[in-house]
Motif scaffolding. Structure first.
Motif, PDB file in Angstrom:
ATOM      1  N   ASP A  78     -37.296  31.692  26.580  1.00  0.00           N
ATOM      2  CA  ASP A  78     -36.022  31.280  25.995  1.00  0.00           C
ATOM      3  C   ASP A  78     -36.209  29.998  25.188  1.00  0.00           C
ATOM      4  O   ASP A  78     -35.840  28.915  25.613  1.00  0.00           O
ATOM      5  CB  ASP A  78     -34.987  31.081  27.103  1.00  0.00           C
ATOM      6  N   PHE A  79     -36.786  30.128  23.994  1.00  0.00           N
ATOM      7  CA  PHE A  79     -37.019  28.994  23.118  1.00  0.00           C
ATOM      8  C   PHE A  79     -35.711  28.561  22.466  1.00  0.00           C
ATOM      9  O   PHE A  79     -34.789  29.351  22.295  1.00  0.00           O
ATOM     10  CB  PHE A  79     -37.994  29.366  21.991  1.00  0.00           C
ATOM     11  N   LYS A  80     -35.664  27.295  22.075  1.00  0.00           N
ATOM     12  CA  LYS A  80     -34.521  26.795  21.315  1.00  0.00           C
ATOM     13  C   LYS A  80     -34.749  27.145  19.845  1.00  0.00           C
ATOM     14  O   LYS A  80     -35.741  26.757  19.244  1.00  0.00           O
ATOM     15  CB  LYS A  80     -34.407  25.278  21.462  1.00  0.00           C
ATOM     16  N   VAL A  81     -33.831  27.894  19.282  1.00  0.00           N
ATOM     17  CA  VAL A  81     -33.938  28.302  17.888  1.00  0.00           C
ATOM     18  C   VAL A  81     -33.288  27.254  17.002  1.00  0.00           C
ATOM     19  O   VAL A  81     -32.165  26.813  17.259  1.00  0.00           O
ATOM     20  CB  VAL A  81     -33.268  29.673  17.653  1.00  0.00           C
ATOM     21  N   THR A  82     -34.000  26.851  15.965  1.00  0.00           N
ATOM     22  CA  THR A  82     -33.488  25.896  14.997  1.00  0.00           C
ATOM     23  C   THR A  82     -33.181  26.648  13.714  1.00  0.00           C
ATOM     24  O   THR A  82     -33.952  27.494  13.285  1.00  0.00           O
ATOM     25  CB  THR A  82     -34.536  24.798  14.712  1.00  0.00           C
ATOM     26  N   CYS A  83     -32.050  26.346  13.126  1.00  0.00           N
ATOM     27  CA  CYS A  83     -31.660  26.975  11.862  1.00  0.00           C
ATOM     28  C   CYS A  83     -31.381  25.852  10.862  1.00  0.00           C
ATOM     29  O   CYS A  83     -30.531  25.002  11.108  1.00  0.00           O
ATOM     30  CB  CYS A  83     -30.434  27.852  12.052  1.00  0.00           C
ATOM     31  N   ARG A  84     -32.126  25.858   9.765  1.00  0.00           N
ATOM     32  CA  ARG A  84     -31.955  24.830   8.742  1.00  0.00           C
ATOM     33  C   ARG A  84     -31.762  25.470   7.378  1.00  0.00           C
ATOM     34  O   ARG A  84     -32.369  26.488   7.062  1.00  0.00           O
ATOM     35  CB  ARG A  84     -33.195  23.930   8.686  1.00  0.00           C
ATOM     36  N   MET A  85     -30.944  24.828   6.593  1.00  0.00           N
ATOM     37  CA  MET A  85     -30.743  25.262   5.215  1.00  0.00           C
ATOM     38  C   MET A  85     -31.930  24.759   4.397  1.00  0.00           C
ATOM     39  O   MET A  85     -32.221  23.564   4.383  1.00  0.00           O
ATOM     40  CB  MET A  85     -29.431  24.693   4.668  1.00  0.00           C
ATOM     41  N   ILE A  86     -32.629  25.657   3.747  1.00  0.00           N
ATOM     42  CA  ILE A  86     -33.783  25.300   2.929  1.00  0.00           C
ATOM     43  C   ILE A  86     -33.365  25.378   1.464  1.00  0.00           C
ATOM     44  O   ILE A  86     -33.058  26.452   0.947  1.00  0.00           O
ATOM     45  CB  ILE A  86     -34.975  26.263   3.204  1.00  0.00           C
ATOM     46  N   LYS A  87     -33.329  24.232   0.812  1.00  0.00           N
ATOM     47  CA  LYS A  87     -32.856  24.174  -0.577  1.00  0.00           C
ATOM     48  C   LYS A  87     -33.734  24.991  -1.516  1.00  0.00           C
ATOM     49  O   LYS A  87     -33.224  25.657  -2.415  1.00  0.00           O
ATOM     50  CB  LYS A  87     -32.810  22.723  -1.055  1.00  0.00           C
ATOM     51  N   LEU A  88     -35.042  24.950  -1.292  1.00  0.00           N
ATOM     52  CA  LEU A  88     -35.969  25.687  -2.147  1.00  0.00           C
ATOM     53  C   LEU A  88     -35.650  27.177  -2.162  1.00  0.00           C
ATOM     54  O   LEU A  88     -35.737  27.838  -3.191  1.00  0.00           O
ATOM     55  CB  LEU A  88     -37.409  25.471  -1.666  1.00  0.00           C
ATOM     56  N   LEU A  89     -35.239  27.712  -1.010  1.00  0.00           N
ATOM     57  CA  LEU A  89     -34.927  29.137  -0.895  1.00  0.00           C
ATOM     58  C   LEU A  89     -33.445  29.416  -1.067  1.00  0.00           C
ATOM     59  O   LEU A  89     -33.037  30.565  -1.203  1.00  0.00           O
ATOM     60  CB  LEU A  89     -35.377  29.660   0.466  1.00  0.00           C
ATOM     61  N   ASP A  90     -32.630  28.380  -1.000  1.00  0.00           N
ATOM     62  CA  ASP A  90     -31.175  28.483  -1.079  1.00  0.00           C
ATOM     63  C   ASP A  90     -30.620  29.429  -0.012  1.00  0.00           C
ATOM     64  O   ASP A  90     -29.766  30.262  -0.277  1.00  0.00           O
ATOM     65  CB  ASP A  90     -30.739  28.928  -2.477  1.00  0.00           C
ATOM     66  N   GLN A  91     -31.160  29.280   1.204  1.00  0.00           N
ATOM     67  CA  GLN A  91     -30.706  30.092   2.333  1.00  0.00           C
ATOM     68  C   GLN A  91     -31.103  29.408   3.637  1.00  0.00           C
ATOM     69  O   GLN A  91     -32.039  28.621   3.669  1.00  0.00           O
ATOM     70  CB  GLN A  91     -31.308  31.492   2.287  1.00  0.00           C
ATOM     71  N   PRO A  92     -30.391  29.716   4.714  1.00  0.00           N
ATOM     72  CA  PRO A  92     -30.785  29.169   6.016  1.00  0.00           C
ATOM     73  C   PRO A  92     -31.996  29.926   6.562  1.00  0.00           C
ATOM     74  O   PRO A  92     -32.156  31.124   6.320  1.00  0.00           O
ATOM     75  CB  PRO A  92     -29.556  29.400   6.883  1.00  0.00           C
ATOM     76  N   VAL A  93     -32.852  29.208   7.268  1.00  0.00           N
ATOM     77  CA  VAL A  93     -34.043  29.797   7.876  1.00  0.00           C
ATOM     78  C   VAL A  93     -34.052  29.433   9.357  1.00  0.00           C
ATOM     79  O   VAL A  93     -33.912  28.269   9.714  1.00  0.00           O
ATOM     80  CB  VAL A  93     -35.324  29.288   7.186  1.00  0.00           C
ATOM     81  N   SER A  94     -34.221  30.432  10.205  1.00  0.00           N
ATOM     82  CA  SER A  94     -34.294  30.223  11.653  1.00  0.00           C
ATOM     83  C   SER A  94     -35.752  30.193  12.076  1.00  0.00           C
ATOM     84  O   SER A  94     -36.571  30.977  11.573  1.00  0.00           O
ATOM     85  CB  SER A  94     -33.585  31.352  12.396  1.00  0.00           C
ATOM     86  N   PHE A  95     -36.082  29.302  13.021  1.00  0.00           N
ATOM     87  CA  PHE A  95     -37.457  29.230  13.502  1.00  0.00           C
ATOM     88  C   PHE A  95     -37.504  28.623  14.893  1.00  0.00           C
ATOM     89  O   PHE A  95     -36.549  27.993  15.346  1.00  0.00           O
ATOM     90  CB  PHE A  95     -38.345  28.450  12.535  1.00  0.00           C
ATOM     91  N   ILE A  96     -38.631  28.851  15.552  1.00  0.00           N
ATOM     92  CA  ILE A  96     -38.922  28.209  16.830  1.00  0.00           C
ATOM     93  C   ILE A  96     -40.269  27.520  16.693  1.00  0.00           C
ATOM     94  O   ILE A  96     -41.053  27.841  15.803  1.00  0.00           O
ATOM     95  CB  ILE A  96     -38.980  29.220  18.005  1.00  0.00           C
ATOM     96  N   GLY A  97     -40.533  26.592  17.567  1.00  0.00           N
ATOM     97  CA  GLY A  97     -41.823  25.920  17.586  1.00  0.00           C
ATOM     98  C   GLY A  97     -42.247  25.650  19.011  1.00  0.00           C
ATOM     99  O   GLY A  97     -41.410  25.446  19.884  1.00  0.00           O
ATOM    100  N   PHE A  98     -43.544  25.704  19.233  1.00  0.00           N
ATOM    101  CA  PHE A  98     -44.072  25.381  20.551  1.00  0.00           C
ATOM    102  C   PHE A  98     -45.464  24.785  20.387  1.00  0.00           C
ATOM    103  O   PHE A  98     -46.176  25.088  19.429  1.00  0.00           O
ATOM    104  CB  PHE A  98     -44.080  26.611  21.470  1.00  0.00           C
ATOM    105  N   PRO A  99     -45.868  23.903  21.326  1.00  0.00           N
ATOM    106  CA  PRO A  99     -47.161  23.235  21.206  1.00  0.00           C
ATOM    107  C   PRO A  99     -48.320  24.211  21.389  1.00  0.00           C
ATOM    108  O   PRO A  99     -48.178  25.261  22.011  1.00  0.00           O
ATOM    109  CB  PRO A  99     -47.135  22.188  22.319  1.00  0.00           C
ATOM    110  N   LEU A 100     -49.463  23.834  20.852  1.00  0.00           N
ATOM    111  CA  LEU A 100     -50.664  24.654  20.963  1.00  0.00           C
ATOM    112  C   LEU A 100     -51.016  24.905  22.425  1.00  0.00           C
ATOM    113  O   LEU A 100     -51.536  25.974  22.769  1.00  0.00           O
ATOM    114  CB  LEU A 100     -51.840  23.986  20.266  1.00  0.00           C
ATOM    115  N   THR A 101     -50.711  23.965  23.306  1.00  0.00           N
ATOM    116  CA  THR A 101     -51.057  24.103  24.724  1.00  0.00           C
ATOM    117  C   THR A 101     -50.253  25.185  25.414  1.00  0.00           C
ATOM    118  O   THR A 101     -50.618  25.647  26.497  1.00  0.00           O
ATOM    119  CB  THR A 101     -50.842  22.770  25.465  1.00  0.00           C
TER     120      THR A 101
END
Length: 74
Positions: free
Chosen positions: A48-71
């Motif tokens: 159950d990762f926390k999903v981040t959604c950001r508006m990306i100006k270059l694409l002119d659309q919101p992008v959803s993503f998750i991130g986690f450490p290499l470990t």
């Protein structure tokens, strides 16, 4: 490394069932990131990762993503 535009295009162009079952992760510094459909797959089937959604100006659309450490993978 692929640009954000290429990554989002790859995520949005999935059409076959086999493609829908694959999650792509991208190494960014000390983290892995998964975008759009890949992020959904991780949240649904891995953890159950926390999903981040950001508006990306270059694409002119919101992008959803998750991130986690290499470990996390070890």
């Amino acid at each position: 490394m692929a640009s954000l535009k290429e990554i989002v295009e790859k995520e949005q162009q999935r059409t076959e069932l086999e493609q829908m079952r694959m999650a792509y992760v991208y190494r960014e510094g000390g983290f892995y990131r998964a975008y759009e459909w890949s992020a959904w797959l991780f949240v649904r089937h891995v953890s159950d990762f926390k999903v981040t959604c950001r508006m990306i100006k270059l694409l002119d659309q919101p992008v959803s993503f998750i991130g986690f450490p290499l470990t996390f993978v070890e």
